[in-house]
Structures are given as C-alpha cells and as structure tokens.
Design an enzyme around this catalytic site. Structure first.
Site, PDB file in Angstrom:
ATOM      1  N   ASP A 117      17.290  -0.240  30.696  1.00 45.40           N
ATOM      2  CA  ASP A 117      17.947  -0.599  29.432  1.00 45.40           C
ATOM      3  C   ASP A 117      19.192   0.258  29.266  1.00 45.40           C
ATOM      4  OD1 ASP A 117      18.320  -1.902  27.029  1.00 45.40           O
ATOM      5  OD2 ASP A 117      17.074  -0.507  25.908  1.00 45.40           O
ATOM      6  N   TYR A 119      23.071   0.964  27.040  1.00 45.65           N
ATOM      7  CA  TYR A 119      23.440   1.422  25.695  1.00 45.65           C
ATOM      8  C   TYR A 119      24.940   1.158  25.566  1.00 45.65           C
ATOM      9  CZ  TYR A 119      23.315   5.053  21.933  1.00 45.65           C
ATOM     10  OH  TYR A 119      23.370   5.763  20.755  1.00 45.65           O
ATOM     11  N   GLU A 190      15.681  -4.287  18.783  1.00 50.84           N
ATOM     12  CA  GLU A 190      17.033  -4.195  19.318  1.00 50.84           C
ATOM     13  C   GLU A 190      17.343  -5.543  19.962  1.00 50.84           C
ATOM     14  OE1 GLU A 190      17.277  -0.706  21.865  1.00 50.84           O
ATOM     15  OE2 GLU A 190      17.496   0.597  20.094  1.00 50.84           O
ATOM     16  N   GLU A 192      19.246  -7.772  22.367  1.00 53.77           N
ATOM     17  CA  GLU A 192      19.972  -7.467  23.594  1.00 53.77           C
ATOM     18  C   GLU A 192      20.024  -8.698  24.501  1.00 53.77           C
ATOM     19  OE1 GLU A 192      18.906  -3.832  25.510  1.00 53.77           O
ATOM     20  OE2 GLU A 192      18.122  -2.917  23.661  1.00 53.77           O
ATOM     21  N   ASP A 224      14.137  -5.333  22.435  1.00 49.76           N
ATOM     22  CA  ASP A 224      13.637  -4.010  22.820  1.00 49.76           C
ATOM     23  C   ASP A 224      13.024  -3.354  21.576  1.00 49.76           C
ATOM     24  OD1 ASP A 224      13.260  -1.478  23.891  1.00 49.76           O
ATOM     25  OD2 ASP A 224      15.372  -0.918  23.721  1.00 49.76           O
ATOM     26  N   TYR A 235      12.548  12.173  22.126  1.00 55.34           N
ATOM     27  CA  TYR A 235      13.593  11.796  23.082  1.00 55.34           C
ATOM     28  C   TYR A 235      14.402  12.955  23.647  1.00 55.34           C
ATOM     29  CZ  TYR A 235      17.905  12.170  20.266  1.00 55.34           C
ATOM     30  OH  TYR A 235      18.977  12.620  19.550  1.00 55.34           O
ATOM     31  N   LYS A 244       9.432   3.227  23.038  1.00 53.46           N
ATOM     32  CA  LYS A 244       9.959   1.978  23.576  1.00 53.46           C
ATOM     33  C   LYS A 244       8.962   1.229  24.461  1.00 53.46           C
ATOM     34  CE  LYS A 244      14.545   2.531  22.674  1.00 53.46           C
ATOM     35  NZ  LYS A 244      15.426   1.508  22.108  1.00 53.46           N
ATOM     36  N   THR A 335      21.477  -2.548  22.687  1.00 54.51           N
ATOM     37  CA  THR A 335      21.621  -3.234  21.402  1.00 54.51           C
ATOM     38  C   THR A 335      23.039  -3.769  21.235  1.00 54.51           C
ATOM     39  OG1 THR A 335      20.113  -1.589  20.532  1.00 54.51           O
ATOM     40  CG2 THR A 335      21.278  -2.957  18.924  1.00 54.51           C
TER      41      THR A 335
HETATM   42 MN    MN Z   1      17.497  -0.973  23.884  1.00 55.22          MN
END
Ligand code: MN
Length: 403
Positions: A117, A119, A190, A192, A224, A235, A244, A335
């Site tokens: 994934d 960003y 999210e 996507e 997501d 994180y 996630k 996203t």
């Molecule tokens: Mn994502």
C-alpha cells in the site's frame, strides 16, 4: 467499436470495458467471467466452443493463470472478445453464455500474492501531517523523493460484500497514562485504487517505469480499512501493522489497462526532479472519478488524476532494490484525496480527526464508523468512443467486535 450488444446507458460495464472477475453460479465451480452490462459472460465454455488458445485458464477459480499469460495473451483475448461483440453472427453464441449478475456470487477475483500500500496523494499526506503533526512540516522530507509505502497482509484481502468485524487491539490516547485493549473506537476507511500484477519479475532485477504495461494487467478499487486508534499507538517506528491488517476489501472486477487508455493523463509535475529510475516514460496518471457513500449518502468525490506518484513509478520503486514481482501482486495507490474538503478519501480527513462530524441523509452524524455502517466506493473513467468505464463498487459493512 460498433457492437450488437445493447448495454443500458449508464451501465458501468459497456462493451468498451470488459473487466474480468470470478463468479459462481447455480452450485457450479467458480470460474472466470467478464462483466457486460448486467450480465456475466461465462468465458470457459465460450472459449471451449470457439477453440480459443489457452482458454482453459478461464476454468480456474482465480484470474491468476490468465494474468500469468502476459500482455500478448491479454491483448489476444480482448481482440477475440471485441470481434465476438462486433459481429452480429456471434450474437446467439455469446448470448447463450450470458448469466445475469443478479444470479451469480462474485468471488475474490485473484489470489493475492503480495500486497503493498502506497501513500501517493499529496493532499492526503498533507492532511494527515496537519492532523497528527501540527507543529511539523506537513510532508516528511522523503515524500517528494520516493513513493512511500508499506507491506500489507495479502491473506486478509477480501472481496466486496464481505462483512468486516471491528478489530480489537491496543491503543493509548495521548492523555492516557498507559495503553488499554478493546474494540477500535476510530474505525475508518481509505478509498484507493489497486493495481494487479500479472507477469512476474526475477529477484535481483529492477523493473523500469517503461515496463509497467508488460507487468500490470489492470486496476480495481480498494478499501483499506484502518483502525486509527490502533494505528496511532503502534506505527512508530516501523509503520502500519495491526491497525490495517485485519481486512482490506477489493472490488470484484479487475478493469484491464486496455480499457483505460482513454483515461490516461500526465501525472502532476514533480519538483524537485525525481531520481532517474523514477522518471516517467509515458503518461500513467489516470482520470478516475471516485465516489464514497456512507450508508447511502455520498460524502466525498475524490479525483484520482492528481495523484502525485503514478502507478508506473510505484512499480519501479517497489522493485528497485531487486524485490521480485509475482503473479497476483496487488499494490494500492494510497488514500485518494483531492484539494477540496468534499474530495477527501478517508473519514479521518472528512471529520478532521473527529472534530467536524459528517451529516448523513437520515440526519444522523458520524465521525468514524459505527457498527452496522456500510461504505461503498465506486469509480468511473472516460472510455473509448465516448463511453464511460465503470469499476463497479467495493462495499463493506461493519460488524460488532467479537467478544
Ligand atoms: Mn492505505
């Protein structure tokens, strides 16, 4: 193309689209089909009747064998389908292999090998930066030099319609002294776009941006699902993990790149200039218009065309260290958020971290997801001959946390 088909105006699946999926019908084994209007074209018996080379791949319960055949085969099958749909003489044959979508169950379309994934929306990254790091630069120093990403969990990618159990885990609000365990109270989405790899690459060999179309078969929609409270606590310093990995939803139809040629646009200008391996060799920005519905209320319309990093650059980056590609690899865009408040691709941004509730059509308000909520993401793109190419939808409903 001219066609004898009579796909209703406004259908996401005109004869210029021809997206692939896997369906089951009438208790028979799942197999590959192509969406056409409100029907599914049952490819395996059609290919057998016509003696299509390699047509046995459509008997598979996933797209992977077809994906592995590569660009020449993808093009040959598409040309074959177009010929069948253009010539009236094939009409009876084709119509005998159409099944109403209302009578089929759509399956996960491909066996997900690895899942990455990214960003890659600057607006999303800046919004998140402002929300979580208000005293720092909105973008991290690396953001315009490389497409930031992380490896997700391939085994929990599910097809649209699969219900998603609210995840539980550890969280620690900033004002709490110690972490606690329990169901996520900040469950988010999210919106996507995902890219599906067909042709593998050897380990140790980087794939250049110019080889994007040789490896990537097509695109689908991705939700997501993200537990923001779990994510915020876990994180640092290694990135997303349990916030996630509980579920990622994909749309049941994979739209071939060949259906998206009219949707290609130049990606945004990139300043500072990117390193050589990330230089674009062709236009692979895509003019897709996404729409997010929350319990039936459209709450956002994110535009994909402005994504800072394009999928050819993402592919080059994820292999530049010699990581191999496998058939069925899925990499998602990150996203999709545009510059306007009505174009944000997550509820974290839409509710500005819970401070600006979103009002739905029934008068209720939301910040993050409640149990029973349903979210649907759709997308459209300009297609050949003035048609519109639809992606269908990725939809999911939230179930209460398990005790
Ligand atoms: Mn994502």
């Amino acid at each position: 193309m001219s066609t004898w088909t009579e796909v209703p105006e406004g259908s996401p699946f005109p004869a210029t689209n021809l997206p692939y999926g896997v369906f089951s019908y009438d208790g028979e084994a799942p197999r590959v089909g192509v969406a056409l209007g409100g029907d599914v074209l049952d490819l395996a018996p059609l290919a057998a009747a016509e003696g299509l080379d390699g047509g046995h791949v459509f008997e598979s319960p996933s797209l992977n064998p077809f994906l592995a055949m590569g660009r020449p085969a993808w093009s040959a099958v598409r040309s074959w389908l177009v010929e069948l749909l253009e010539h009236e003489g094939y009409r009876d044959l084709v119509e005998s292999h159409l099944v109403p979508q209302s009578e089929v169950t759509l399956q996960l379309p491909f066996e997900v090998a690895d899942y990455v994934d990214f960003y890659s929306s600057q607006h999303h990254a800046e919004n998140v930066g402002r929300i979580f790091r208000p005293d720092a630069e909105a973008l991290t120093p690396n953001w315009k030099h490389l497409p930031i990403g992380y490896h997700g969990r391939a085994g929990t990618v599910v097809v649209s319609g699969t219900e998603v159990v609210r995840p539980s885990g550890q969280r620690k609000p900033p004002d709490a002294d110690s972490p606690s365990y329990g169901p996520s109270v900040r469950l988010d989405i999210e919106a996507e776009v995902g890219f599906v790899v067909g042709v593998p690459s050897p380990q140790g060999v980087a794939v250049p941006t110019s080889d994007f179309r040789q490896h990537v078969f097509g695109a689908c929609l991705v939700n997501d699902w993200s537990a923001r409270d779990l994510q915020a606590w876990e994180y640092v310093p290694l990135g997303p993990f349990l916030g996630k990995s509980f579920a990622t939803s994909v749309s049941p139809w994979v739209v071939p790149l060949d259906a998206l040629l009219e949707a290609r646009v130049a990606g945004p200008a990139q300043e500072p200039a990117v390193l050589g391996y990330l230089e674009r060799q062709a236009d692979w920005g895509l003019d897709l218009s996404l729409e997010i519905s929350w319990n039936g209320t459209v709450v956002s319309r994110p535009p994909f065309a402005g994504m800072y990093w394009t999928p050819d650059q993402q592919l080059a980056h994820l292999t530049v260290n010699g990581a191999s590609l496998r058939t069925g690899d899925l990499y998602a865009s990150g996203t999709v958020s545009g510059p306007e408040s009505g174009q944000r691709g997550s509820f974290l941004e839409l509710s500005w971290n819970g401070t600006e509730p979103v009002t739905l059509a029934d008068g209720s308000t939301r910040t993050f997801l409640e149990d029973g909520d349903e979210v649907s993401v759709t997308a459209w793109a300009p297609g050949a001959d003035g048609t519109r190419i639809g992606f269908g939808a990725v939809t999911g409903r939230v179930l209460p946390a398990r005790p």
